[in-house]
Design a protein around this motif. Sequence first.
Motif, PDB file in Angstrom:
ATOM      1  N   GLU A  16       0.826  -1.208   0.000  1.00 44.88           N
ATOM      2  CA  GLU A  16       0.000   0.000   0.000  1.00 44.88           C
ATOM      3  C   GLU A  16       0.864   1.262   0.000  1.00 44.88           C
ATOM      4  O   GLU A  16       0.585   2.225  -0.733  1.00 44.88           O
ATOM      5  N   LEU A  17       1.916   1.272   0.838  1.00 45.97           N
ATOM      6  CA  LEU A  17       2.787   2.445   0.860  1.00 45.97           C
ATOM      7  C   LEU A  17       3.554   2.592  -0.459  1.00 45.97           C
ATOM      8  O   LEU A  17       3.740   3.703  -0.969  1.00 45.97           O
ATOM      9  N   ASN A  18       3.984   1.493  -1.019  1.00 51.79           N
ATOM     10  CA  ASN A  18       4.669   1.555  -2.311  1.00 51.79           C
ATOM     11  C   ASN A  18       3.752   2.137  -3.385  1.00 51.79           C
ATOM     12  O   ASN A  18       4.190   2.925  -4.237  1.00 51.79           O
ATOM     13  N   GLU A  19       2.482   1.775  -3.348  1.00 55.88           N
ATOM     14  CA  GLU A  19       1.525   2.309  -4.308  1.00 55.88           C
ATOM     15  C   GLU A  19       1.312   3.807  -4.089  1.00 55.88           C
ATOM     16  O   GLU A  19       1.227   4.585  -5.049  1.00 55.88           O
ATOM     17  N   LEU A  20       1.208   4.222  -2.836  1.00 57.91           N
ATOM     18  CA  LEU A  20       1.056   5.647  -2.535  1.00 57.91           C
ATOM     19  C   LEU A  20       2.241   6.433  -3.091  1.00 57.91           C
ATOM     20  O   LEU A  20       2.070   7.490  -3.721  1.00 57.91           O
ATOM     21  N   SER A  21       3.441   5.937  -2.844  1.00 56.00           N
ATOM     22  CA  SER A  21       4.649   6.600  -3.349  1.00 56.00           C
ATOM     23  C   SER A  21       4.613   6.695  -4.873  1.00 56.00           C
ATOM     24  O   SER A  21       4.924   7.745  -5.452  1.00 56.00           O
ATOM     25  N   ARG A  22       4.239   5.623  -5.529  1.00 54.22           N
ATOM     26  CA  ARG A  22       4.198   5.610  -7.003  1.00 54.22           C
ATOM     27  C   ARG A  22       3.239   6.667  -7.534  1.00 54.22           C
ATOM     28  O   ARG A  22       3.558   7.391  -8.495  1.00 54.22           O
ATOM     29  N   LEU A  23       2.070   6.789  -6.933  1.00 49.70           N
ATOM     30  CA  LEU A  23       1.080   7.743  -7.408  1.00 49.70           C
ATOM     31  C   LEU A  23       1.609   9.175  -7.379  1.00 49.70           C
ATOM     32  O   LEU A  23       1.369   9.956  -8.317  1.00 49.70           O
ATOM     33  N   PHE A  24       2.334   9.530  -6.327  1.00 50.26           N
ATOM     34  CA  PHE A  24       2.870  10.892  -6.245  1.00 50.26           C
ATOM     35  C   PHE A  24       4.032  11.092  -7.210  1.00 50.26           C
ATOM     36  O   PHE A  24       4.092  12.097  -7.935  1.00 50.26           O
ATOM     37  N   LEU A  25       4.972  10.160  -7.220  1.00 51.00           N
ATOM     38  CA  LEU A  25       6.158  10.320  -8.055  1.00 51.00           C
ATOM     39  C   LEU A  25       5.801  10.362  -9.536  1.00 51.00           C
ATOM     40  O   LEU A  25       6.337  11.185 -10.304  1.00 51.00           O
ATOM     41  N   GLU A  26       4.908   9.508  -9.970  1.00 53.23           N
ATOM     42  CA  GLU A  26       4.544   9.466 -11.389  1.00 53.23           C
ATOM     43  C   GLU A  26       3.768  10.700 -11.827  1.00 53.23           C
ATOM     44  O   GLU A  26       3.675  10.983 -13.030  1.00 53.23           O
ATOM     45  N   ASN A  27       3.243  11.442 -10.881  1.00 53.26           N
ATOM     46  CA  ASN A  27       2.532  12.673 -11.213  1.00 53.26           C
ATOM     47  C   ASN A  27       3.356  13.922 -10.911  1.00 53.26           C
ATOM     48  O   ASN A  27       2.831  15.049 -10.942  1.00 53.26           O
ATOM     49  N   GLY A  28       4.641  13.727 -10.589  1.00 51.40           N
ATOM     50  CA  GLY A  28       5.556  14.850 -10.450  1.00 51.40           C
ATOM     51  C   GLY A  28       5.534  15.557  -9.102  1.00 51.40           C
ATOM     52  O   GLY A  28       5.979  16.705  -8.999  1.00 51.40           O
ATOM     53  N   TYR A  29       5.043  14.898  -8.045  1.00 50.26           N
ATOM     54  CA  TYR A  29       5.005  15.515  -6.722  1.00 50.26           C
ATOM     55  C   TYR A  29       5.853  14.709  -5.737  1.00 50.26           C
ATOM     56  O   TYR A  29       6.103  13.514  -5.935  1.00 50.26           O
ATOM     57  N   GLU A  30       6.278  15.389  -4.682  1.00 47.96           N
ATOM     58  CA  GLU A  30       7.059  14.727  -3.636  1.00 47.96           C
ATOM     59  C   GLU A  30       6.149  14.370  -2.458  1.00 47.96           C
ATOM     60  O   GLU A  30       5.203  15.098  -2.147  1.00 47.96           O
ATOM     61  N   ILE A  31       6.480  13.276  -1.804  1.00 49.01           N
ATOM     62  CA  ILE A  31       5.792  12.894  -0.567  1.00 49.01           C
ATOM     63  C   ILE A  31       6.848  12.393   0.403  1.00 49.01           C
ATOM     64  O   ILE A  31       7.750  11.638   0.025  1.00 49.01           O
ATOM     65  N   ARG A  32       6.781  12.899   1.632  1.00 48.53           N
ATOM     66  CA  ARG A  32       7.775  12.530   2.638  1.00 48.53           C
ATOM     67  C   ARG A  32       7.080  12.258   3.965  1.00 48.53           C
ATOM     68  O   ARG A  32       6.024  12.841   4.262  1.00 48.53           O
ATOM     69  N   LEU A  33       7.683  11.397   4.768  1.00 49.04           N
ATOM     70  CA  LEU A  33       7.257  11.253   6.158  1.00 49.04           C
ATOM     71  C   LEU A  33       7.549  12.547   6.900  1.00 49.04           C
ATOM     72  O   LEU A  33       8.560  13.211   6.627  1.00 49.04           O
ATOM     73  N   ALA A  34       6.686  12.907   7.839  1.00 54.23           N
ATOM     74  CA  ALA A  34       6.830  14.185   8.531  1.00 54.23           C
ATOM     75  C   ALA A  34       6.679  14.019  10.041  1.00 54.23           C
ATOM     76  O   ALA A  34       5.849  13.242  10.519  1.00 54.23           O
ATOM     77  N   GLY A  35       7.503  14.761  10.792  1.00 54.66           N
ATOM     78  CA  GLY A  35       7.324  14.871  12.239  1.00 54.66           C
ATOM     79  C   GLY A  35       7.600  13.623  13.039  1.00 54.66           C
ATOM     80  O   GLY A  35       8.687  13.046  12.993  1.00 54.66           O
ATOM     81  N   GLY A  36       6.561  13.160  13.760  1.00 60.18           N
ATOM     82  CA  GLY A  36       6.710  12.067  14.722  1.00 60.18           C
ATOM     83  C   GLY A  36       7.320  10.793  14.197  1.00 60.18           C
ATOM     84  O   GLY A  36       8.236  10.238  14.827  1.00 60.18           O
ATOM     85  N   PRO A  37       6.878  10.262  13.063  1.00 69.22           N
ATOM     86  CA  PRO A  37       7.477   9.012  12.577  1.00 69.22           C
ATOM     87  C   PRO A  37       8.957   9.154  12.233  1.00 69.22           C
ATOM     88  O   PRO A  37       9.708   8.191  12.375  1.00 69.22           O
ATOM     89  N   VAL A  38       9.363  10.332  11.785  1.00 72.81           N
ATOM     90  CA  VAL A  38      10.789  10.559  11.498  1.00 72.81           C
ATOM     91  C   VAL A  38      11.581  10.501  12.802  1.00 72.81           C
ATOM     92  O   VAL A  38      12.634   9.850  12.886  1.00 72.81           O
ATOM     93  N   ARG A  39      11.065  11.164  13.813  1.00 77.93           N
ATOM     94  CA  ARG A  39      11.711  11.150  15.131  1.00 77.93           C
ATOM     95  C   ARG A  39      11.833   9.724  15.653  1.00 77.93           C
ATOM     96  O   ARG A  39      12.903   9.310  16.141  1.00 77.93           O
ATOM     97  N   ASP A  40      10.764   8.959  15.550  1.00 78.83           N
ATOM     98  CA  ASP A  40      10.789   7.584  16.052  1.00 78.83           C
ATOM     99  C   ASP A  40      11.811   6.736  15.305  1.00 78.83           C
ATOM    100  O   ASP A  40      12.546   5.949  15.911  1.00 78.83           O
ATOM    101  N   LEU A  41      11.855   6.870  13.992  1.00 77.37           N
ATOM    102  CA  LEU A  41      12.797   6.076  13.200  1.00 77.37           C
ATOM    103  C   LEU A  41      14.240   6.387  13.577  1.00 77.37           C
ATOM    104  O   LEU A  41      15.089   5.491  13.651  1.00 77.37           O
ATOM    105  N   LEU A  42      14.531   7.662  13.844  1.00 78.51           N
ATOM    106  CA  LEU A  42      15.893   8.032  14.254  1.00 78.51           C
ATOM    107  C   LEU A  42      16.239   7.467  15.629  1.00 78.51           C
ATOM    108  O   LEU A  42      17.411   7.291  15.957  1.00 78.51           O
ATOM    109  N   LEU A  43      15.208   7.175  16.420  1.00 75.71           N
ATOM    110  CA  LEU A  43      15.420   6.570  17.739  1.00 75.71           C
ATOM    111  C   LEU A  43      15.405   5.040  17.674  1.00 75.71           C
ATOM    112  O   LEU A  43      15.510   4.375  18.699  1.00 75.71           O
TER     113      LEU A  43
END
Length: 432
Positions: A16-43
């Motif tokens: 599902e996440l791979n599909e979400l990423s594909r939809l944005f990239l193929e239409n010329g837009y960026e999508i990034r994780l924001a805020g809390g999940p980034v903090r958690d991953l760094l921890l």
Amino acid sequence: MMKIDTPEFRALFTPELNELSRLFLENGYEIRLAGGPVRDLLLGIEPKDLDFATNATPDQMKEIFEKNQVRMINNRGEQHGTVTPRIFDKENFEVTTLRIDVSTDGRHAEVQFTDDWKLDASRRDLTINSMFLGLDGILYDFFGGSSDLKERRVRFVGEADKRIKEDYLRILRYFRFYGRIATTPNSHDESTLQAIRDNASGLDIISGERIWSELKKILTGRYAADLIMCLLDTGCGPHVGLPKEVGGSSLSIVYSRLQGLEYEAMTLLSSILQDDSDVMHFHQRMKLSNFDRDLGFFIAENRGIKDNELLSLKTYQLLLADAKPERFKECRKWILELMKYQGANASLREEFEAWQMPRFPVNGHTLVQHKVPRGKLMSVVLSKLKNHWKDNDFNATLEELEKKIPDILREASGNDLNIEKDSAVSKRQRRS
């Protein structure tokens, strides 16, 4: 440029996440994780919830999803720039357009959309919450959040005073994230504490529901006693419904008893609420749930066992025996919280949890059969029988209790006149 490639990060990539990423990239837009999940991953923590940011506007996102026949839900978020696609009709993803604040009033912000990632990061509260992570693993850190996270430092983005004035709830968010991130209980930056002191009164305009949501996380998190005392020392107490001055010893003692246990936030907070009036004042400010409010009242009324007295199972059984039938389940939970508050050991708590209170065998019908007059006298007889039942470890039988009714009636007969007088006074008071 820092890039992340950890097991926790790779585990996020469902179909599902791979599909979400594909939809944005193929239409010329960026999508990034924001805020809390980034903090958690760094921890090194796998995030429970994923928040995404994009440079696509809500209308552009809707066009992408409609074109690809992706259902969208929760359209109420669109006014704030959030669109929620349901990918493969299986997983929901909240995606929010980059924003900047046009104006703020200390509670809410009027925003407009932007495609500038740094501007969006600059409007966030803390540096550790202002990072973005591309789905290719590249970290976008404009304000040193990763360094602060590594040093276990909690710092506002830019000027603390300015960030707080944008939303005064950020005072409590500072303390909450301090409890999650810091490695010592009192290593606050003095300039940050001064900014909190200068803006403490701003909490007056924040709703009790929002404040209680943050306070609960502080109270059940690390360093809770130290952080609550710091909150009070910076003058925030009266603005969140707490007493202006409290003794810290009870707070510290109760907090030490609660270590290693799961407990209700109100259990710890009750240690600085001295009586029912303090509990009611806090409730009126916070709009507590009935359970939290009545837990506060229950602890305030029943915590009077001295530290040097033996805590016994019977103490807590008696409290449960006096509970109203309709509040029985809640009362059992309150008693368990009281036991934690008072430092009852694990075996005693387990014994109470396992105890099933016998049914009190006497009721009004029983007393009518024994010619006990209805009214206050019946209440007196019933109360005395119940006390006898409790004194005998809840084991007195119906037959044993019935034998006591004549003696209780004879004893009460000498007080009949007083009972009638009391009843008459009560009726006059109700009429007036």
